[in-house]
Design an enzyme around this catalytic site. Structure first.
Site, short mmCIF file in Angstrom:
data_model
loop_
_atom_site.label_atom_id
_atom_site.label_comp_id
_atom_site.label_asym_id
_atom_site.label_seq_id
_atom_site.Cartn_x
_atom_site.Cartn_y
_atom_site.Cartn_z
N GLY A 1 45.70 39.41 37.16
CA GLY A 1 44.43 39.32 36.44
C GLY A 1 43.54 38.21 36.98
O GLY A 1 42.55 37.84 36.34
N LEU A 2 43.89 37.67 38.15
CA LEU A 2 43.08 36.59 38.72
C LEU A 2 42.14 37.12 39.81
O LEU A 2 41.60 36.35 40.60
CB LEU A 2 43.97 35.48 39.28
CG LEU A 2 44.86 34.79 38.25
CD1 LEU A 2 45.69 33.69 38.91
CD2 LEU A 2 44.02 34.21 37.11
N SER B 1 42.74 39.04 42.48
CA SER B 1 43.14 38.96 43.89
C SER B 1 42.64 40.18 44.67
O SER B 1 42.21 40.03 45.81
CB SER B 1 44.63 38.73 44.07
OG SER B 1 45.36 39.81 43.61
N SER B 2 42.64 41.36 44.06
CA SER B 2 42.17 42.51 44.84
C SER B 2 40.67 42.40 45.11
O SER B 2 40.20 42.73 46.20
CB SER B 2 42.55 43.84 44.18
OG SER B 2 41.77 44.07 43.04
N ALA B 3 39.91 41.88 44.14
CA ALA B 3 38.47 41.70 44.36
C ALA B 3 38.23 40.67 45.47
O ALA B 3 37.35 40.85 46.31
CB ALA B 3 37.79 41.24 43.07
N ASP C 1 34.77 40.84 38.64
CA ASP C 1 35.67 40.15 39.58
C ASP C 1 35.03 40.03 40.95
O ASP C 1 35.08 38.96 41.58
CB ASP C 1 36.99 40.94 39.72
CG ASP C 1 37.78 41.00 38.43
OD1 ASP C 1 37.21 40.71 37.37
OD2 ASP C 1 38.97 41.34 38.49
C1 MEV Z 1 39.89 42.78 34.84
O1 MEV Z 1 39.95 41.49 35.47
C2 MEV Z 1 38.84 42.79 33.81
C3 MEV Z 1 38.63 44.09 33.04
O2 MEV Z 1 37.52 43.85 32.19
C4 MEV Z 1 38.38 45.26 33.95
C5 MEV Z 1 37.05 45.19 34.66
O3 MEV Z 1 36.16 44.42 34.28
O4 MEV Z 1 36.89 45.98 35.64
C6 MEV Z 1 39.84 44.40 32.16
#
Ligand code: MEV
Length: 332
Positions: A84-85, A87-89, A135
């Site tokens: 959720g940090l 990394s793929s972006a 992201d």
């Molecule tokens: C993911 O980092 C954040 C979400 O809001 C998905 C998105 O914004 O694409 C869950």
């Protein structure tokens, strides 16, 4: 290279056009590219587009559709992966910038909105079309970004992104927030559960909930309101109010079913020494963040609750070229 990011306010709701704020963090992803003599490869292995759909999307758009030669790609990261940090972006943003530079774009003149757009489209293709530009904007622009469905007065407008999500055309206006000096007294302690946060699965979970119970959209809207209060607090440098908005976001995300026991335990552990704490990103594993002026105490508390920690100021430089090539690798 490009930085990872933490969402301060607005995750999930931003997919439905609500505002969100993300800050770039002091941990980066580096993508190295060089001409290949034996065909496309990534990290020493033959490139497989099914395993790397993001990279595949970007290489087509910026390189191979125009006839660019095969490349060897190497990715290294200071981020916890799939946490959720962003990394793929960050990989998308760094790879796009690297390809442009390799085609002759001056490193001092990187087209940020073009890079962020290419990176966002690649993320969207890999997330069944459900991706906000949060992201990819944070890792491209750096600092703090504010994503909204309209142009805002409280921040500097940068560019517009749009995308069809679940049959509805969504438009996001991407802004940058200049953080006041008082925010520099605070740190984010990021606590990783050790389990990946499956972004597309969690985004689909929220989509299913809203399809089943359309009245839950009020919670999405409430996250939007809290985010706006958070932006005002950020602009004023009011750390207590930023923390309150973070706590409220966490409560609402719990209600949407995207938190879990590990995240909740780490949030609870962080609260006595911090101004606010919440899950960040998609949830279902991944990371939480705490805003604190006592990063060591908060880090210890999160570690005691089972988290692996990373400490960052709020904001870090955006995408950049680390090693300047005098001669482009290839020019169409
Ligand atoms: C993911 O980092 C954040 C979400 O809001 C998905 C998105 O914004 O694409 C869950």
């Amino acid at each position: 290279s490009a930085p990872g990011k933490c969402i301060l306010f607005g995750e999930h709701a931003v997919v439905y056009g609500q505002p969100a704020v993300a800050v770039a963090i002091d941990a980066r992803v580096k993508v190295e590219i060089e001409k290949s003599t034996s065909g496309w490869s990534i990290d020493g292995m033959k490139f497989d587009k099914n395993r790397h759909p993001h990279i595949d999307s970007i290489r087509k758009r910026l390189w191979s559709n125009d006839g660019g030669p095969p490349l060897d790609i190497n990715v290294s990261s200071e981020l916890f992966g799939a946490a959720g940090l962003g990394s793929s972006a960050a990989i998308c943003s760094a790879f796009a910038a690297g390809l442009l530079h390799a085609r002759g774009t001056d490193s001092a003149a990187l087209p940020h909105s073009g890079i962020a757009t290419t990176a966002h489209l690649a993320e969207a293709e890999a997330q069944e079309g459900r991706a906000s530009p949060t992201d990819t904007s944070a890792s491209t622009l750096g600092g703090a970004v504010f994503i909204s469905n309209k142009k805002e007065k409280l921040a500097e407008w940068k560019y517009t992104r749009d995308l069809r999500v679940d049959g509805v055309r969504r438009t996001w206006e991407v802004h940058q927030i200049t953080l006041p000096d008082s925010v520099k007294d605070a740190f984010l302690v990021i606590g990783f559960t050790g389990r990946p946060g499956p972004t597309s699965e969690m985004v689909s979970k929220v989509a299913d909930l809203i399809n089943r119970e359309p009245e839950r959209m009020t919670e999405i809207e409430r996250i939007g309101q809290v985010t706006r209060a958070g932006v005002t607090a950020l602009n004023l440098g009011n750390l207590e109010a930023i923390g309150i908005a973070m706590n409220e976001c966490h409560r609402l995300l719990q209600g949407l079913g995207v938190s879990d026991d590990d995240l909740d335990r780490m949030v609870e552990a962080a609260l006595p020494s911090s101004l606010g704490a919440k899950l960040t990103g998609a949830g279902g594993g991944g990371c939480m963040i705490a805003l604190t002026t006592e990063p060591r105490r908060t880090s210890e508390a999160i570690e005691m609750a089972g988290g692996q920690v990373l400490v960052s100021p709020l904001g870090a430089p955006g995408v950049r070229i680390e090693e300047i090539t005098e001669n482009p690798l290839w020019k169409s």
